[in-house]
Every structure is written in structure tokens, then in C-alpha cells.
Write an enzyme that holds these catalytic residues in place. Structure first.
Site, short mmCIF file in Angstrom:
data_model
loop_
_atom_site.label_atom_id
_atom_site.label_comp_id
_atom_site.label_asym_id
_atom_site.label_seq_id
_atom_site.Cartn_x
_atom_site.Cartn_y
_atom_site.Cartn_z
N TRP A 142 0.86 -1.18 0.00
CA TRP A 142 0.00 0.00 0.00
C TRP A 142 0.90 1.24 0.00
O TRP A 142 1.84 1.33 0.80
CB TRP A 142 -0.88 -0.03 1.26
CG TRP A 142 -1.80 1.14 1.44
CD1 TRP A 142 -2.62 1.69 0.49
CD2 TRP A 142 -2.02 1.88 2.64
NE1 TRP A 142 -3.34 2.73 1.05
CE2 TRP A 142 -2.99 2.87 2.36
CE3 TRP A 142 -1.49 1.81 3.94
CZ2 TRP A 142 -3.44 3.77 3.32
CZ3 TRP A 142 -1.95 2.70 4.90
CH2 TRP A 142 -2.91 3.67 4.58
N ASP A 223 -1.44 -5.63 9.12
CA ASP A 223 -2.34 -4.58 8.66
C ASP A 223 -3.58 -5.28 8.09
O ASP A 223 -3.49 -6.01 7.11
CB ASP A 223 -1.64 -3.74 7.57
CG ASP A 223 -2.49 -2.54 7.17
OD1 ASP A 223 -3.62 -2.39 7.68
OD2 ASP A 223 -2.02 -1.74 6.33
N LYS A 259 -13.48 -0.32 4.58
CA LYS A 259 -13.98 -1.10 3.44
C LYS A 259 -15.09 -2.04 3.87
O LYS A 259 -16.09 -2.16 3.20
CB LYS A 259 -12.86 -1.92 2.80
CG LYS A 259 -11.52 -1.25 2.75
CD LYS A 259 -11.36 -0.26 1.64
CE LYS A 259 -10.06 0.50 1.81
NZ LYS A 259 -9.66 1.28 0.70
#
Ligand SMILES: Cc1ncc(COP(=O)(O)O)c(C=O)c1O
Length: 417
Positions: A142, A223, A259
Site C-alpha cells: 500500500w 495490517d 472497506k
């Protein structure tokens, strides 16, 4: 008369910083007048009409909250809304986790996943034994990981993750670099739905990663931005975290509800620290929590209320939680359908190359393998916006544009031949 003022911050000492590449792309998309344009850049869910989707479970929770006679706008405690934090903890480690049973976990509400990654980075950079270890990020990862960890003073290193040749994991490369990382190094791992590649380790590979992390005394930092969003199953997407906890690892977790609850702008997340089992674990957890409280207070004072209340209702109300799991299946199901449709489109067009990875990758993103020049042609000729690495957000595809996108890809691939 005062002399005329002059800014202390001048062009001499404030260099112009580049625009965030992703937001630059969004702006270019917004100003494109074509009715064919497609945005495949940002990782946000869209429904089949390319519209943002407020999850029905989240809508229900909002209604309940608005009707609550005790609703007020008081500050939250420094660690966040207790009923949210406890539920987020149960979700991420499992309600039956030894970490909870043995009081080996502490958790703080954060400014979504980004804030959780930052809080974890700040904690580890200050308190891991000196010399301050480096953090190893997957290559690629990311885009913001690098900036966040740089900001807290951690040196960044990389481990191989993805082979552009096979479009699969470069597992041997990863294991070899983890095997030579100095003991104490932090290893950032994506719990599921790896961003940007959409390629996750198998259960067997997670076992091997755990083995090398244990053998080399490395520090795992998970993560977790897509729990439930990747496969549609909250438990399945959390296999790796539970596996590490069940094997007695000390670890850190950044958790996001952007999300999986569609709460992007509400910034709902949590940071969790779990100590190794043992007689000193509770004391370590108390000390870590005391330091997290100082860090949190100096940066955001206390976290925001609204999103945490909504997430807390979703997680704690049995019926709404069951609705949420249905919503997760709706989102992951639609994305999988788009993967199938795109692959089918490319197969029908007999687009040169191998496209099996479109359906074997999972989660929000697909790493298409398209080159930078192909990406630029897609933008200029076809009004398709995607990042230069060739990553696409599958959620930007729908039944109305997937064929058009397949034709666009077919065209730029053939043009490059
Ligand atoms: C891997 C990963 N971590 C963290 C985040 C942070 O997301 P947010 O701050 O919106 O929760 C994202 C978002 O795209 C991500 O993909």
C-alpha cells in the site's frame, strides 16, 4: 508604523510537494467529460450502478443511533468507545482467543486503518529495544505505508512479495529475505486481500512465514484493512492473525472498518497490541496501554464518536451483525462476478497474454500486469483511470462497463505487440 511583514515560511524553505498521485488521478477522472470514463483507481466499493453503497446494516445502525434518547456529543475516553473497542477486539482475534482470556491484549480506537498503522509505528519506533529496528514492507505494498513509517522514524526495508513474471507470490524470495533480516526487525504483513496485488499466502505458506519469524525473532505487525471483504467470511479472512496468536506470538494489528463497513469518511479503526503468553504479559500490556494513551492524547486527544457508535451497534446487535455478514457477501460476491466477467471478456476477445490471475487474485484489487505505457494509453484513448503500476480497483467495474474495459485492455495490449 510597523514595517511591512514578510512570511517566515518562504519559497526558499518550503519546497512544493508533489500532489498525492492517487488523488491527482481522481481529479483528472472528475474533469474528464467523456460519458465512457471509468475510475478504477481508488479502493472504494461501488454498486453495479457505479454508486457508493451505504450498507443496509449500517443504515439500520444509524437509524437506531439517531433514535437513542441518550445521544450526546461528549468526548470519548482516550482509548475510544469501550463497547466499540471490545467488539473490534473480539472480531479481530476471535471471541474465544487466548489473548482475551489471558488479558494479553490492549486496544485503542484510531483514525481508521491509517491511524492504526501510524499509532503502531509510533509505539514500536519508541519502545522496541535499541538500535531502533527497520520495518520490512512487502514489495509492492500500500503506497502510504512507506510515508507513515518514515514519519515515525523507522528505517524502511523491503521483502520480495510478487513475481511479475508468474503474477503469483514470490514466496521463496520473501522467505529468503525474512531469513536474513536482523533479529528484532518489524515485518509488516497484510492479513488478507494484499493491496495492491490481490495475492495472499496459502494457509501452508502462512505456517512457513510464522516459522521463519519465530526462528529469526522478528516482530509481526498485521495490517488488516479488508476483513470479510476479501472472501465474504470474517473468520476466513482472519486466518493468519488467529494462527499467529494461537502460536503464542507477540504482535501488533492495525484494523480498519473503512472497506468492510463502507465507513470510509467516518474514519473507524483500532490498534491492538498482544503480548506473548507468560507471567509478565499483563504487566507489559498495561505499560503499553499507558504509553499508547500518551501518544494518542498528544496527537488526536480522543477519537471521534459517530463512526465508532455505528460500528459498535453493527458489531454488538446480533441481528444487525448477521445483516452485515450478508452485506459482506454481497460486496465480495459482486467483485468476484466482475473478475469472472472481465476474464470471460478477455478470453472471448482472445487478448494476447495469460489472464488467469484476474480470477485467482482476491479482494478489492487486481494487479493486471499492464505496463505503464498501456495504462497511459487506457487513460488517453479510452478514458479509463488506473494507477501506473497496473493495479485496478475491481469495484469500479460493473455490468455496464466491464465489456468496454475488456475491449480497451485488448486494444492497448495488441497495440503494444
Ligand atoms: C493495506 C491498507 N492498509 C490500510 C489502509 C487504510 O485505510 P483507512 O485509513 O481508510 O482505514 C488501506 C486503505 O486502502 C489499505 O489498503
Amino acid at each position: 508604523m510597523l514595517s511591512s511583514p514578510e512570511s517566515a515560511l518562504s519559497a526558499k524553505n518550503v519546497p512544493q510537494a508533489p500532489e498525492d498521485p492517487l488523488y491527482g488521478l481522481v481529479n483528472a477522472y472528475l474533469s474528464d467529460k467523456s460519458d465512457k470514463k471509468i475510475d478504477l483507481s481508488v479502493g472504494v466499493y461501488r454498486d453495479d450502478n457505479a454508486k457508493p453503497w451505504v450498507l443496509p446494516a449500517v443504515q439500520k445502525a444509524e437509524q437506531l443511533y439517531q433514535c437513542d434518547p441518550d445521544l450526546d456529543h461528549e468526548y470519548l475516553p482516550i482509548a475510544g468507545l469501550p463497547e466499540f473497542i471490545n467488539a473490534a477486539q473480539r472480531l479481530i482475534v476471535g471471541a474465544d482467543s487466548p489473548a482475551i482470556r489471558e488479558s494479553r491484549i490492549c486496544s485503542f480506537q484510531t483514525i481508521s486503518g491509517t491511524g492504526a498503522v501510524h499509532l503502531g509505528g509510533a509505539l514500536l519506533s519508541r519502545f522496541l529495544p535499541l538500535p531502533t529496528p527497520a520495518i520490512y514492507l512487502s514489495s509492492p505494498t500500500w503506497a502510504i505505508h512507506d510515508q507513515i513509517f518514515n514519519n515515525v522514524g523507522l528505517a524502511i526495508k523491503e521483502y520480495p512479495y510478487f513475481s511479475s513474471k508468474t503474477k503469483m507470490m514470490d514466496f521463496d524470495g520473501m522467505i529468503s529475505v525474512l531469513g536474513s533480516a536482523p533479529p528484532g526487525s518489524i515485518i509488516l504483513l497484510h492479513a488478507c486481500a494484499h493491496n495492491p496485488t490481490g495475492v495472499d499466502p496459502t494457509h501452508d505458506q502462512w505456517g512457513k512465514i510464522a516459522k521463519i519469524i519465530r526462528a529469526n525473532r522478528l516482530f509481526p505487525f498485521f495490517d488488516c484493512a479488508y476483513q470479510g471483504f476479501a472472501s465474504g467470511s470474517l473468520a476466513q479472512d482472519n486466518f493468519a492473525i488467529r494462527y499467529f496468536i494461537d502460536h503464542g506470538f507477540e504482535l501488533a494489528i492495525a484494523q480498519s472498518f473503512s472497506k468492510n463497513m463502507g465507513l470510509y469518511g467516518q474514519r473507524v479503526g483500532a490498534f491492538h497490541y498482544i503480548a506473548c503468553p507468560g507471567s509478565g504479559a499483563q504487566e507489559i500490556v498495561e505499560r503499553v496501554a499507558s504509553q499508547l494513551a500518551i501518544l494518542q492524547r498528544s496527537e488526536i486527544s480522543t477519537p471521534p464518536l459517530f463512526g465508532a457508535k455505528i460500528a459498535s451497534i453493527v458489531l454488538n446487535d446480533k441481528e444487525i451483525c448477521a445483516d452485515w455478514e450478508k452485506d459482506l457477501r454481497t460486496m465480495s460476491g459482486r467483485i468476484n462476478t466482475m473478475r469472472e466477467s472481465l476474464k470471460q471478456g478477455l478470453d472471448q476477445l482472445q487478448t494476447p497474454g495469460q489472464w488467469g490471475h484476474i480470477t485467482s487474485q482476491i479482494g478489492m484489487f487486481s494487479f493486471t500486469g499492464l505496463s505503464k505505457s498501456q495504462v497511459l494509453s487506457l487513460r488517453e484513448k479510452w478514458h479509463v483511470y488506473m494507477v501506473e503500476t497496473g493495479r485496478i480497483s475491481m469495484a469500479g467495474l460493473n455490468s455496464g462497463n466491464v465489456r468496454y474495459f475488456a475491449e480497451a485492455v485488448d486494444d492497448v495490449v495488441r497495440a503494444a505487440k
